[in-house]
Motif scaffolding. Sequence first.
Motif, mmCIF file in Angstrom:
data_model
loop_
_atom_site.group_PDB
_atom_site.id
_atom_site.type_symbol
_atom_site.label_atom_id
_atom_site.label_comp_id
_atom_site.label_asym_id
_atom_site.label_seq_id
_atom_site.Cartn_x
_atom_site.Cartn_y
_atom_site.Cartn_z
ATOM 1 N N ILE A 99 42.697 35.660 37.532
ATOM 2 C CA ILE A 99 41.289 36.216 38.345
ATOM 3 C C ILE A 99 40.483 34.927 38.169
ATOM 4 C CG2 ILE A 99 39.439 37.656 38.615
ATOM 5 C CD1 ILE A 99 41.147 39.850 37.577
ATOM 6 N N THR A 100 40.074 34.133 39.237
ATOM 7 C CA THR A 100 39.123 33.237 38.990
ATOM 8 C C THR A 100 37.856 33.655 39.956
ATOM 9 O OG1 THR A 100 40.007 31.801 40.912
ATOM 10 C CG2 THR A 100 40.798 31.685 38.574
ATOM 11 N N GLU A 101 36.840 32.868 39.482
ATOM 12 C CA GLU A 101 35.571 32.764 40.649
ATOM 13 C C GLU A 101 36.034 31.949 41.702
ATOM 14 O OE1 GLU A 101 31.655 32.678 39.442
ATOM 15 O OE2 GLU A 101 31.963 33.778 37.738
ATOM 16 N N LYS A 102 35.732 32.219 42.844
ATOM 17 C CA LYS A 102 35.902 31.343 44.013
ATOM 18 C C LYS A 102 35.536 29.866 43.719
ATOM 19 C CE LYS A 102 34.987 30.449 48.817
ATOM 20 N NZ LYS A 102 34.386 31.027 50.041
ATOM 21 N N GLU A 103 34.536 29.663 42.886
ATOM 22 C CA GLU A 103 33.924 28.149 42.785
ATOM 23 C C GLU A 103 34.601 27.554 41.497
ATOM 24 O OE1 GLU A 103 31.685 30.998 42.735
ATOM 25 O OE2 GLU A 103 30.917 30.622 44.694
ATOM 26 N N HIS A 104 35.581 28.191 40.815
ATOM 27 C CA HIS A 104 36.047 27.543 39.754
ATOM 28 C C HIS A 104 37.477 26.781 39.955
ATOM 29 C CE1 HIS A 104 36.995 26.733 35.880
ATOM 30 N NE2 HIS A 104 37.421 27.678 35.089
ATOM 31 N N LEU A 105 37.277 25.677 40.902
ATOM 32 C CA LEU A 105 38.297 25.031 41.364
ATOM 33 C C LEU A 105 39.402 24.302 40.321
ATOM 34 C CD1 LEU A 105 36.438 23.059 44.296
ATOM 35 C CD2 LEU A 105 37.680 25.444 44.387
ATOM 36 N N ALA A 106 38.806 24.046 39.370
ATOM 37 C CA ALA A 106 39.815 23.399 38.355
ATOM 38 C C ALA A 106 40.834 24.411 37.785
ATOM 39 C CB ALA A 106 38.868 23.056 37.141
ATOM 40 N N SER A 107 40.159 25.685 37.677
ATOM 41 C CA SER A 107 41.222 26.786 37.083
ATOM 42 C C SER A 107 42.207 27.153 38.225
ATOM 43 C CB SER A 107 40.404 27.984 36.518
ATOM 44 O OG SER A 107 41.267 29.050 35.674
ATOM 45 N N ALA A 159 34.453 41.197 45.736
ATOM 46 C CA ALA A 159 33.097 40.806 45.289
ATOM 47 C C ALA A 159 32.798 42.009 43.902
ATOM 48 C CB ALA A 159 32.083 41.229 46.433
ATOM 49 N N GLU A 160 32.293 41.276 43.136
ATOM 50 C CA GLU A 160 32.068 42.148 41.856
ATOM 51 C C GLU A 160 30.772 41.472 41.364
ATOM 52 O OE1 GLU A 160 34.684 42.766 38.144
ATOM 53 O OE2 GLU A 160 35.975 43.369 39.846
ATOM 54 N N ALA A 161 29.669 42.059 40.970
ATOM 55 C CA ALA A 161 28.643 41.936 40.153
ATOM 56 C C ALA A 161 28.079 40.383 40.772
ATOM 57 C CB ALA A 161 28.811 41.318 38.988
ATOM 58 N N LYS A 176 29.481 37.945 42.573
ATOM 59 C CA LYS A 176 30.567 37.032 42.382
ATOM 60 C C LYS A 176 31.841 37.217 43.376
ATOM 61 C CE LYS A 176 29.011 35.631 37.946
ATOM 62 N NZ LYS A 176 29.360 35.371 36.567
ATOM 63 N N LEU A 177 32.257 36.395 43.909
ATOM 64 C CA LEU A 177 33.617 36.427 44.565
ATOM 65 C C LEU A 177 34.666 35.881 43.798
ATOM 66 C CD1 LEU A 177 34.953 37.233 47.239
ATOM 67 C CD2 LEU A 177 34.805 35.003 48.017
ATOM 68 N N LEU A 178 35.394 37.091 43.516
ATOM 69 C CA LEU A 178 36.570 36.892 42.522
ATOM 70 C C LEU A 178 38.013 36.642 43.174
ATOM 71 C CD1 LEU A 178 35.808 39.212 39.904
ATOM 72 C CD2 LEU A 178 35.064 36.998 39.882
ATOM 73 N N ILE A 179 38.682 35.692 42.951
ATOM 74 C CA ILE A 179 40.174 35.319 43.692
ATOM 75 C C ILE A 179 41.125 35.848 42.701
ATOM 76 C CG2 ILE A 179 41.532 33.772 44.770
ATOM 77 C CD1 ILE A 179 38.842 33.893 45.941
ATOM 78 N N TRP A 180 41.885 36.714 43.128
ATOM 79 C CA TRP A 180 43.087 37.229 42.145
ATOM 80 C C TRP A 180 44.311 36.443 42.874
ATOM 81 C CZ3 TRP A 180 43.763 42.230 39.744
ATOM 82 C CH2 TRP A 180 42.796 42.866 39.234
ATOM 83 N N TRP A 181 45.056 36.139 41.770
ATOM 84 C CA TRP A 181 46.463 35.208 41.786
ATOM 85 C C TRP A 181 47.346 36.082 41.405
ATOM 86 C CZ3 TRP A 181 45.686 30.270 44.076
ATOM 87 C CH2 TRP A 181 44.321 29.801 44.279
ATOM 88 N N GLU A 182 48.664 35.807 41.725
ATOM 89 C CA GLU A 182 49.782 36.482 41.190
ATOM 90 C C GLU A 182 51.055 35.422 41.140
ATOM 91 O OE1 GLU A 182 51.301 39.550 43.649
ATOM 92 O OE2 GLU A 182 51.591 38.250 45.399
ATOM 93 N N CYS A 183 51.943 35.563 40.048
ATOM 94 C CA CYS A 183 53.010 34.858 39.960
ATOM 95 C C CYS A 183 54.148 35.583 39.529
ATOM 96 C CB CYS A 183 52.598 33.738 38.830
ATOM 97 S SG CYS A 183 54.038 32.632 38.635
ATOM 98 N N ALA A 184 55.115 35.294 40.395
ATOM 99 C CA ALA A 184 56.420 36.339 40.241
ATOM 100 C C ALA A 184 56.931 35.612 38.998
ATOM 101 C CB ALA A 184 57.354 36.450 41.361
ATOM 102 N N LEU A 185 57.742 36.362 38.070
ATOM 103 C CA LEU A 185 58.401 35.962 37.116
ATOM 104 C C LEU A 185 60.167 35.961 37.150
ATOM 105 C CD1 LEU A 185 56.264 37.599 34.280
ATOM 106 C CD2 LEU A 185 56.156 35.300 34.906
#
Length: 165
Positions: free
Chosen positions: A128-136, A152-154, A156-165
């Motif tokens: 999970i990253t904040e929308k503005e955290h481009l480096a992460s 949206a939480e508190a 802030k817009l949070l972006i959820w990411w997933e990675c299949a293993l």
Amino acid sequence: MYIFQSEHYTVRPLFASDVEIYTAIHGSAQVMQFIRPAKSREACIQLIQEHIELNKDLAPFGRWVIEEKSTGWAIGTYVIVPTYSAGKWQLGYALIPEYWGKGISTEITQACIQWLKTLSIVNTIYAITEKEHLASQKVLEKNGFRWYDQKAEAGKLLIWWECAL
């Protein structure tokens, strides 16, 4: 003893003696900018104890310390903890600023994904990253993560990411 390692870094268990790195991470407004408010040294000491206890319940996952192999210096933290959604696990990382922009988070995350594949416990890992955290977000994309959802939480817009293993 370590949890997993990459070519240049080791991710090892968290110890009560890790006050300096925990304070450097959790006590820094700069480091915590996209995570949560910074904490006082006293709160960081308490946080270490809480996390050591929580790690017992989270094993084989948990909250750990990143060390540089060449020096043995603690340079950051790495976590795999439950998400807000049942049955889902998220990874996260934080480095002290002098180690930013050197590819360390990318290298460690790649090693983490390889380690997770050997465990065969989860099929997908989230971040999970904040929308503005481009480096992460770039770190995640380099390691095969894809956009999953946003919430949206508190305020802030949070972006959820997933990675299949």
